[in-house]
Scaffold this motif. Structure first.
Motif, PDB file in Angstrom:
ATOM      1  N   THR A 171       0.657  12.003 -10.980  1.00 45.74           N
ATOM      2  CA  THR A 171      -0.278  11.829 -12.106  1.00 45.74           C
ATOM      3  C   THR A 171       0.057  10.554 -12.876  1.00 45.74           C
ATOM      4  N   LYS A 172      -0.934  10.070 -13.612  1.00 50.86           N
ATOM      5  CA  LYS A 172      -0.788   8.829 -14.374  1.00 50.86           C
ATOM      6  C   LYS A 172       0.141   8.995 -15.569  1.00 50.86           C
ATOM      7  N   LYS A 190       4.209  -2.193 -14.085  1.00 53.26           N
ATOM      8  CA  LYS A 190       4.548  -2.960 -15.288  1.00 53.26           C
ATOM      9  C   LYS A 190       4.437  -2.098 -16.544  1.00 53.26           C
ATOM     10  N   THR A 191       3.258  -1.495 -16.728  1.00 49.28           N
ATOM     11  CA  THR A 191       3.030  -0.715 -17.949  1.00 49.28           C
ATOM     12  C   THR A 191       3.992   0.471 -18.011  1.00 49.28           C
ATOM     13  N   PHE A 192       4.225   1.066 -16.869  1.00 50.19           N
ATOM     14  CA  PHE A 192       5.152   2.204 -16.815  1.00 50.19           C
ATOM     15  C   PHE A 192       6.561   1.760 -17.227  1.00 50.19           C
ATOM     16  N   TYR A 235      10.100   7.711  -2.914  1.00 50.36           N
ATOM     17  CA  TYR A 235       9.174   7.813  -4.049  1.00 50.36           C
ATOM     18  C   TYR A 235       8.264   9.035  -3.878  1.00 50.36           C
ATOM     19  N   PHE A 262      12.092  -1.417 -10.490  1.00 48.94           N
ATOM     20  CA  PHE A 262      12.157  -0.709 -11.774  1.00 48.94           C
ATOM     21  C   PHE A 262      13.546  -0.862 -12.402  1.00 48.94           C
ATOM     22  N   LEU A 266       2.910  10.478 -16.001  1.00 44.65           N
ATOM     23  CA  LEU A 266       4.287  10.852 -15.667  1.00 44.65           C
ATOM     24  C   LEU A 266       5.234  10.509 -16.826  1.00 44.65           C
ATOM     25  N   SER A 294      11.122   8.954 -14.109  1.00 40.79           N
ATOM     26  CA  SER A 294      10.845   7.735 -13.343  1.00 40.79           C
ATOM     27  C   SER A 294      11.638   7.704 -12.038  1.00 40.79           C
ATOM     28  N   GLU A 315       1.695  -7.524  -9.356  1.00 38.12           N
ATOM     29  CA  GLU A 315       0.365  -7.179  -8.838  1.00 38.12           C
ATOM     30  C   GLU A 315      -0.157  -5.914  -9.543  1.00 38.12           C
ATOM     31  N   PRO A 316      -1.482  -5.646  -9.437  1.00 36.04           N
ATOM     32  CA  PRO A 316      -2.019  -4.425 -10.055  1.00 36.04           C
ATOM     33  C   PRO A 316      -1.286  -3.190  -9.521  1.00 36.04           C
ATOM     34  N   GLY A 317      -0.920  -2.301 -10.421  1.00 37.64           N
ATOM     35  CA  GLY A 317      -0.289  -1.049 -10.013  1.00 37.64           C
ATOM     36  C   GLY A 317       1.147  -1.176  -9.571  1.00 37.64           C
ATOM     37  N   ALA A 318       1.798  -2.284  -9.933  1.00 36.47           N
ATOM     38  CA  ALA A 318       3.197  -2.491  -9.539  1.00 36.47           C
ATOM     39  C   ALA A 318       4.156  -1.643 -10.374  1.00 36.47           C
ATOM     40  N   HIS A 356       8.239  12.473  -6.250  1.00 34.26           N
ATOM     41  CA  HIS A 356       7.067  13.034  -6.928  1.00 34.26           C
ATOM     42  C   HIS A 356       6.770  14.457  -6.441  1.00 34.26           C
TER      43      HIS A 356
HETATM   44  N1  LIG Z   1       9.403   3.661 -11.407  1.00 33.32           N
HETATM   45  C1  LIG Z   1       8.372   4.506 -11.331  1.00 33.32           C
HETATM   46  N2  LIG Z   1       8.588   5.840 -11.235  1.00 33.32           N
HETATM   47  C2  LIG Z   1       7.561   6.692 -11.154  1.00 33.32           C
HETATM   48  N3  LIG Z   1       6.274   6.337 -11.174  1.00 33.32           N
HETATM   49  C3  LIG Z   1       5.986   5.029 -11.290  1.00 33.32           C
HETATM   50  C4  LIG Z   1       7.003   4.046 -11.361  1.00 33.32           C
HETATM   51  N4  LIG Z   1       6.425   2.842 -11.453  1.00 33.32           N
HETATM   52  C5  LIG Z   1       5.110   3.058 -11.437  1.00 33.32           C
HETATM   53  N5  LIG Z   1       4.836   4.372 -11.334  1.00 33.32           N
HETATM   54  C6  LIG Z   1       3.508   4.983 -11.285  1.00 33.32           C
HETATM   55  O1  LIG Z   1       2.592   4.032 -10.801  1.00 33.32           O
HETATM   56  C7  LIG Z   1       1.428   3.995 -11.610  1.00 33.32           C
HETATM   57  C8  LIG Z   1       0.977   2.573 -11.786  1.00 33.32           C
HETATM   58  O2  LIG Z   1       1.890   1.865 -12.599  1.00 33.32           O
HETATM   59  P1  LIG Z   1       1.435   0.969 -13.843  1.00 33.32           P
HETATM   60  O3  LIG Z   1       0.209   1.485 -14.460  1.00 33.32           O
HETATM   61  O4  LIG Z   1       2.639   0.786 -14.699  1.00 33.32           O
HETATM   62  O5  LIG Z   1       1.115  -0.393 -13.087  1.00 33.32           O
HETATM   63  P2  LIG Z   1       0.761  -1.815 -13.714  1.00 33.32           P
HETATM   64  O6  LIG Z   1       1.651  -2.807 -13.052  1.00 33.32           O
HETATM   65  O7  LIG Z   1       0.781  -1.753 -15.187  1.00 33.32           O
HETATM   66  O8  LIG Z   1      -0.717  -2.018 -13.175  1.00 33.32           O
HETATM   67  P3  LIG Z   1      -1.956  -2.842 -13.801  1.00 33.32           P
HETATM   68  O9  LIG Z   1      -1.686  -4.291 -13.517  1.00 33.32           O
HETATM   69  O10 LIG Z   1      -3.119  -2.341 -13.030  1.00 33.32           O
HETATM   70  O11 LIG Z   1      -2.003  -2.529 -15.259  1.00 33.32           O
HETATM   71  C9  LIG Z   1       1.792   4.661 -12.931  1.00 33.32           C
HETATM   72  O12 LIG Z   1       0.770   5.523 -13.313  1.00 33.32           O
HETATM   73  C10 LIG Z   1       3.062   5.429 -12.653  1.00 33.32           C
HETATM   74  O13 LIG Z   1       2.773   6.803 -12.614  1.00 33.32           O
END
Ligand SMILES: Nc1ncnc2c1ncn2[C@@H]1O[C@H](COP(=O)(O)OP(=O)(O)OP(=O)(O)O)[C@@H](O)[C@H]1O
Ligand SMILES: [Mg+2]
Length: 266
Positions: A14-15, A55-57, A199, A28, A17, A22, A50-53, A203
């Motif tokens: 899930t988003k 970063k925000t997490f 990973y 990370f 988390l 982590s 990149e998208p979904g890498a 999860h």
């Molecule tokens: N170290 C981690 N442990 C567990 N889950 C993770 C980890 N890193 C990322 N994720 C999962 O991957 C998903 C995508 O990560 P995130 O939203 O941080 O990407 P992003 O780099 O910010 O992407 P964007 O550029 O699209 O904003 C998150 O919802 C999170 O659940």
């Protein structure tokens, strides 16, 4: 639903988390160490990927690790509103009633930062996410706003985060004022094959899985389709669980992944 079919107690991938759950991938762990350095050194840092890498997490994890009696976190994604809305938001984040004119607003923010740092002994931490959208003029404004030139030590932490083109944008000549002040730069890399397997396992265990649900060939297929980006792994693995349930397969194999990939038109 697939949760009952796979005997899971929670929905995996899930988003929302919790950061305490982590997965300690190389990227990370590395970004967390860099952010920790920035915490001690104070000043400006850059995080791209990149998208979904993740970063925000990773930034959320960092923000939650900070003691609120010593750090004031102001998180802002640049995706919404105008530039002025953004600066007003910074002032509001610092507990101010934002001034109307930009010049007054900038002084107000700078004063508030200094009051936090010098008088209240609290370091403001600005996390500016999705900065790939930033225009050069805006980056120039930021370099002015966050210039506390008279002070030998920085009274704030500022993290710029965004897609990799943010880094290229910052190397352009007219963005030098801000880029030369970055004391930390980090680019997030995808998970490698072994990490993808761990990973997924991580999860699934968090969701209460008691036995193996993804076969090894399925994990390999997920690795190649997602190229190791956590967000894509989450989406694809979730679709595999849905497809696997529909196909009544207790062990998710390559065929399930193929069906899931088709449905997602990856
Ligand atoms: N170290 C981690 N442990 C567990 N889950 C993770 C980890 N890193 C990322 N994720 C999962 O991957 C998903 C995508 O990560 P995130 O939203 O941080 O990407 P992003 O780099 O910010 O992407 P964007 O550029 O699209 O904003 C998150 O919802 C999170 O659940
Ligand atoms: Mg993000």
């Amino acid at each position: 639903m697939y949760k009952a079919f796979y005997s899971l107690s929670a929905t995996p991938f899930t988003k929302d988390l919790k950061t305490s759950n982590s997965f300690a991938s190389t990227s990370f762990t590395e970004v967390s160490a860099r952010l920790d350095y920035l915490k001690k050194a104070r000043g400006m840092g850059l995080l791209v990927g990149e998208p979904g890498a993740g970063k925000t997490f990773s930034l959320r994890n960092f923000a939650e690790s900070l003691n609120p009696s010593l750090y004031k976190v102001i998180y802002f994604p640049l995706s919404t509103g105008t530039v002025m809305d953004f600066f007003r938001g910074l002032a509001i984040g610092l507990g101010e009633e934002p001034k109307f004119r930009k010049v007054d607003l900038f002084h107000q923010i700078q004063r508030a930062v200094l009051v936090y740092f010098r008088e209240r002994k609290i370091t403001p931490v600005f996390i500016l996410d999705e900065m790939q959208m930033a225009r050069n003029l805006f980056l120039h404004d930021l370099s002015i706003l966050f210039n506390f030139g008279m002070d030998s030590e920085s009274p704030f932490i500022l993290i710029l985060a965004g897609l990799p083109n943010l880094q290229s944008k910052l190397t352009l000549n007219h963005n030098r004022p801000i880029s030369q002040r970055l004391i930390m730069r980090y680019k997030m890399e995808p998970l490698n094959k072994e990490e993808v397997a761990n990973y997924i396992q991580h999860h699934m265990e968090l969701a209460g899985a008691r036995h193996q649900i993804f076969s090894e060939p399925a994990v390999s297929a997920i690795t190649s389709h997602s190229r190791g980006w956590p967000h894509l792994i989450n989406n694809l693995a979730t679709n595999c669980l849905l497809s696997g349930y529909q196909m009544k397969k207790e062990l998710i194999d390559e065929e399930v992944v193929r069906v899931a990939v088709q449905e997602m038109s990856m």
